[in-house]
Write a protein that holds these residues in place. Structure first.
Motif, PDB file in Angstrom:
ATOM      1  N   ALA A  16       0.854  -1.194   0.000  1.00 37.05           N
ATOM      2  CA  ALA A  16       0.000   0.000   0.000  1.00 37.05           C
ATOM      3  C   ALA A  16       0.887   1.240   0.000  1.00 37.05           C
ATOM      4  O   ALA A  16       1.947   1.257   0.609  1.00 37.05           O
ATOM      5  N   ARG A  17       0.440   2.263  -0.727  1.00 31.30           N
ATOM      6  CA  ARG A  17       1.136   3.543  -0.726  1.00 31.30           C
ATOM      7  C   ARG A  17       0.081   4.622  -0.485  1.00 31.30           C
ATOM      8  O   ARG A  17      -0.916   4.695  -1.191  1.00 31.30           O
ATOM      9  N   LEU A  18       0.326   5.424   0.535  1.00 31.04           N
ATOM     10  CA  LEU A  18      -0.537   6.548   0.852  1.00 31.04           C
ATOM     11  C   LEU A  18       0.063   7.785   0.194  1.00 31.04           C
ATOM     12  O   LEU A  18       1.252   8.070   0.366  1.00 31.04           O
ATOM     13  N   GLY A  19      -0.736   8.473  -0.585  1.00 28.36           N
ATOM     14  CA  GLY A  19      -0.239   9.663  -1.264  1.00 28.36           C
ATOM     15  C   GLY A  19      -1.340  10.691  -1.459  1.00 28.36           C
ATOM     16  O   GLY A  19      -2.524  10.393  -1.311  1.00 28.36           O
ATOM     17  N   TYR A  20      -0.920  11.883  -1.818  1.00 30.08           N
ATOM     18  CA  TYR A  20      -1.843  13.001  -1.989  1.00 30.08           C
ATOM     19  C   TYR A  20      -1.962  13.315  -3.477  1.00 30.08           C
ATOM     20  O   TYR A  20      -0.965  13.601  -4.139  1.00 30.08           O
ATOM     21  N   GLY A  21      -3.167  13.223  -3.997  1.00 35.48           N
ATOM     22  CA  GLY A  21      -3.329  13.517  -5.414  1.00 35.48           C
ATOM     23  C   GLY A  21      -4.660  13.069  -5.971  1.00 35.48           C
ATOM     24  O   GLY A  21      -5.703  13.220  -5.340  1.00 35.48           O
ATOM     25  N   ARG A  59      -6.719  14.744  -2.865  1.00 35.97           N
ATOM     26  CA  ARG A  59      -6.940  14.291  -1.487  1.00 35.97           C
ATOM     27  C   ARG A  59      -5.998  13.133  -1.199  1.00 35.97           C
ATOM     28  O   ARG A  59      -5.349  12.606  -2.091  1.00 35.97           O
ATOM     29  N   TRP A  60      -5.955  12.738   0.050  1.00 32.88           N
ATOM     30  CA  TRP A  60      -5.155  11.569   0.439  1.00 32.88           C
ATOM     31  C   TRP A  60      -5.824  10.318  -0.110  1.00 32.88           C
ATOM     32  O   TRP A  60      -7.034  10.122   0.052  1.00 32.88           O
ATOM     33  N   LEU A  61      -5.037   9.474  -0.779  1.00 34.06           N
ATOM     34  CA  LEU A  61      -5.544   8.245  -1.366  1.00 34.06           C
ATOM     35  C   LEU A  61      -4.638   7.088  -0.954  1.00 34.06           C
ATOM     36  O   LEU A  61      -3.417   7.260  -0.821  1.00 34.06           O
ATOM     37  N   LEU A  62      -5.227   5.925  -0.800  1.00 35.08           N
ATOM     38  CA  LEU A  62      -4.452   4.733  -0.491  1.00 35.08           C
ATOM     39  C   LEU A  62      -4.449   3.848  -1.730  1.00 35.08           C
ATOM     40  O   LEU A  62      -5.490   3.344  -2.142  1.00 35.08           O
ATOM     41  N   ALA A  63      -3.292   3.724  -2.344  1.00 34.53           N
ATOM     42  CA  ALA A  63      -3.133   2.882  -3.531  1.00 34.53           C
ATOM     43  C   ALA A  63      -2.663   1.514  -3.075  1.00 34.53           C
ATOM     44  O   ALA A  63      -1.513   1.353  -2.656  1.00 34.53           O
ATOM     45  N   THR A  64      -3.536   0.548  -3.131  1.00 37.31           N
ATOM     46  CA  THR A  64      -3.157  -0.807  -2.736  1.00 37.31           C
ATOM     47  C   THR A  64      -2.920  -1.629  -3.992  1.00 37.31           C
ATOM     48  O   THR A  64      -3.589  -1.452  -5.002  1.00 37.31           O
ATOM     49  N   HIS A  65      -1.921  -2.468  -3.924  1.00 41.36           N
ATOM     50  CA  HIS A  65      -1.669  -3.335  -5.061  1.00 41.36           C
ATOM     51  C   HIS A  65      -1.123  -4.672  -4.604  1.00 41.36           C
ATOM     52  O   HIS A  65      -0.561  -4.810  -3.525  1.00 41.36           O
ATOM     53  N   TYR A  75      -2.938 -10.358 -12.098  1.00 38.33           N
ATOM     54  CA  TYR A  75      -4.069 -10.981 -12.779  1.00 38.33           C
ATOM     55  C   TYR A  75      -5.193 -10.069 -13.237  1.00 38.33           C
ATOM     56  O   TYR A  75      -6.081 -10.521 -13.934  1.00 38.33           O
ATOM     57  N   GLY A  76      -5.216  -8.826 -12.820  1.00 39.17           N
ATOM     58  CA  GLY A  76      -6.443  -8.125 -13.146  1.00 39.17           C
ATOM     59  C   GLY A  76      -6.332  -6.637 -13.201  1.00 39.17           C
ATOM     60  O   GLY A  76      -5.332  -6.085 -13.632  1.00 39.17           O
ATOM     61  N   TYR A  77      -7.377  -6.012 -12.754  1.00 42.52           N
ATOM     62  CA  TYR A  77      -7.555  -4.574 -12.865  1.00 42.52           C
ATOM     63  C   TYR A  77      -6.394  -3.802 -12.256  1.00 42.52           C
ATOM     64  O   TYR A  77      -5.944  -4.098 -11.159  1.00 42.52           O
ATOM     65  N   THR A  78      -5.932  -2.834 -12.988  1.00 45.41           N
ATOM     66  CA  THR A  78      -4.961  -1.877 -12.451  1.00 45.41           C
ATOM     67  C   THR A  78      -5.378  -0.482 -12.864  1.00 45.41           C
ATOM     68  O   THR A  78      -6.061  -0.288 -13.870  1.00 45.41           O
ATOM     69  N   GLY A  79      -4.982   0.471 -12.088  1.00 46.65           N
ATOM     70  CA  GLY A  79      -5.223   1.872 -12.386  1.00 46.65           C
ATOM     71  C   GLY A  79      -4.005   2.673 -11.995  1.00 46.65           C
ATOM     72  O   GLY A  79      -3.007   2.120 -11.526  1.00 46.65           O
ATOM     73  N   THR A  80      -4.085   3.972 -12.186  1.00 45.86           N
ATOM     74  CA  THR A  80      -2.953   4.844 -11.917  1.00 45.86           C
ATOM     75  C   THR A  80      -3.408   6.027 -11.080  1.00 45.86           C
ATOM     76  O   THR A  80      -4.441   6.632 -11.364  1.00 45.86           O
ATOM     77  N   MET A  81      -2.608   6.363 -10.079  1.00 46.21           N
ATOM     78  CA  MET A  81      -2.835   7.560  -9.286  1.00 46.21           C
ATOM     79  C   MET A  81      -1.689   8.523  -9.546  1.00 46.21           C
ATOM     80  O   MET A  81      -0.562   8.105  -9.790  1.00 46.21           O
ATOM     81  N   LEU A  82      -2.001   9.805  -9.511  1.00 51.26           N
ATOM     82  CA  LEU A  82      -1.018  10.869  -9.665  1.00 51.26           C
ATOM     83  C   LEU A  82      -0.839  11.499  -8.300  1.00 51.26           C
ATOM     84  O   LEU A  82      -1.786  12.053  -7.739  1.00 51.26           O
ATOM     85  N   PHE A  83       0.368  11.382  -7.746  1.00 49.20           N
ATOM     86  CA  PHE A  83       0.657  11.887  -6.411  1.00 49.20           C
ATOM     87  C   PHE A  83       1.671  13.016  -6.458  1.00 49.20           C
ATOM     88  O   PHE A  83       2.485  13.098  -7.371  1.00 49.20           O
ATOM     89  N   THR A  84       1.640  13.849  -5.441  1.00 51.38           N
ATOM     90  CA  THR A  84       2.665  14.863  -5.254  1.00 51.38           C
ATOM     91  C   THR A  84       3.092  14.869  -3.800  1.00 51.38           C
ATOM     92  O   THR A  84       2.354  14.409  -2.934  1.00 51.38           O
ATOM     93  N   GLY A  85       4.278  15.401  -3.564  1.00 53.77           N
ATOM     94  CA  GLY A  85       4.761  15.514  -2.191  1.00 53.77           C
ATOM     95  C   GLY A  85       5.188  14.183  -1.634  1.00 53.77           C
ATOM     96  O   GLY A  85       5.334  13.198  -2.345  1.00 53.77           O
ATOM     97  N   ILE A 133       1.170  11.234   9.050  1.00 58.22           N
ATOM     98  CA  ILE A 133       0.781  11.821   7.766  1.00 58.22           C
ATOM     99  C   ILE A 133       1.657  13.045   7.492  1.00 58.22           C
ATOM    100  O   ILE A 133       1.713  13.964   8.301  1.00 58.22           O
ATOM    101  N   PRO A 134       2.352  13.058   6.332  1.00 60.60           N
ATOM    102  CA  PRO A 134       3.215  14.201   6.017  1.00 60.60           C
ATOM    103  C   PRO A 134       2.410  15.448   5.668  1.00 60.60           C
ATOM    104  O   PRO A 134       1.235  15.371   5.311  1.00 60.60           O
ATOM    105  N   GLU A 135       3.054  16.585   5.740  1.00 64.75           N
ATOM    106  CA  GLU A 135       2.405  17.852   5.408  1.00 64.75           C
ATOM    107  C   GLU A 135       2.426  18.071   3.895  1.00 64.75           C
ATOM    108  O   GLU A 135       3.436  17.843   3.233  1.00 64.75           O
ATOM    109  N   ILE A 136       1.300  18.503   3.365  1.00 63.12           N
ATOM    110  CA  ILE A 136       1.195  18.871   1.953  1.00 63.12           C
ATOM    111  C   ILE A 136       1.120  20.393   1.901  1.00 63.12           C
ATOM    112  O   ILE A 136       0.299  21.016   2.573  1.00 63.12           O
TER     113      ILE A 136
END
Length: 129
Positions: free
Chosen positions: A7-12, A121-127, A70-80, A93-96
């Motif tokens: 999992a990656r937590l990021g802002y975007g 917003r803060w998003l959790l990208a799980t893979h 095996y399946g669905y993937t998507g892409t998130m755009l993060f900054t910071g 949680i880091p400061e944005i």
């Protein structure tokens, strides 16, 4: 070697993307810069590299999510700053900053896309993969 959950937590923004189901107002596949063979992330990186200075694109990155094997993937755009974890961990949680938000805006304008998501917003990208 096995597959693992991460999992990656990021802002975007969540840009979606598997099989053309992008989460943008524009049809990404019809944009001049999009190359189907490269996919969203690599196509966008080429445009960003050509049109933005390293300072303008500093700290902006893409994160794939979904089942990479095996399946669905998507892409998130993060900054910071973003946080990656593969085990249970306590996180701070880091400061944005306004600069981070500005960089997202510059990248979206450069790519000519408008995410369906109203604002970053803060998003959790799980893979898994």
């Amino acid at each position: 070697m096995g597959s693992h959950a991460y999992a990656r937590l990021g802002y975007g923004y969540d840009l979606g993307g598997d099989e053309g189901e992008f989460k943008t107002r524009e049809d990404i596949e019809s944009l001049d810069w999009y190359d189907e063979d490269l996919g969203l992330e690599e196509s966008a990186k080429k445009v960003i590299g050509e049109f933005l200075t390293p300072e303008e694109s500093k700290g902006v990155h893409f994160q794939t999510y979904g089942n990479l094997s095996y399946g669905y993937t998507g892409t998130m755009l993060f900054t910071g700053p973003s946080l990656s974890r593969n085990w249970v961990a306590e996180i701070e949680i880091p400061e944005i900053t306004d600069e981070h938000r500005h960089r997202l805006t510059v990248v979206l304008e450069t790519l000519g896309i408008t995410p369906d998501q109203e604002e970053p917003r803060w998003l959790l990208a799980t893979h898994y993969g």
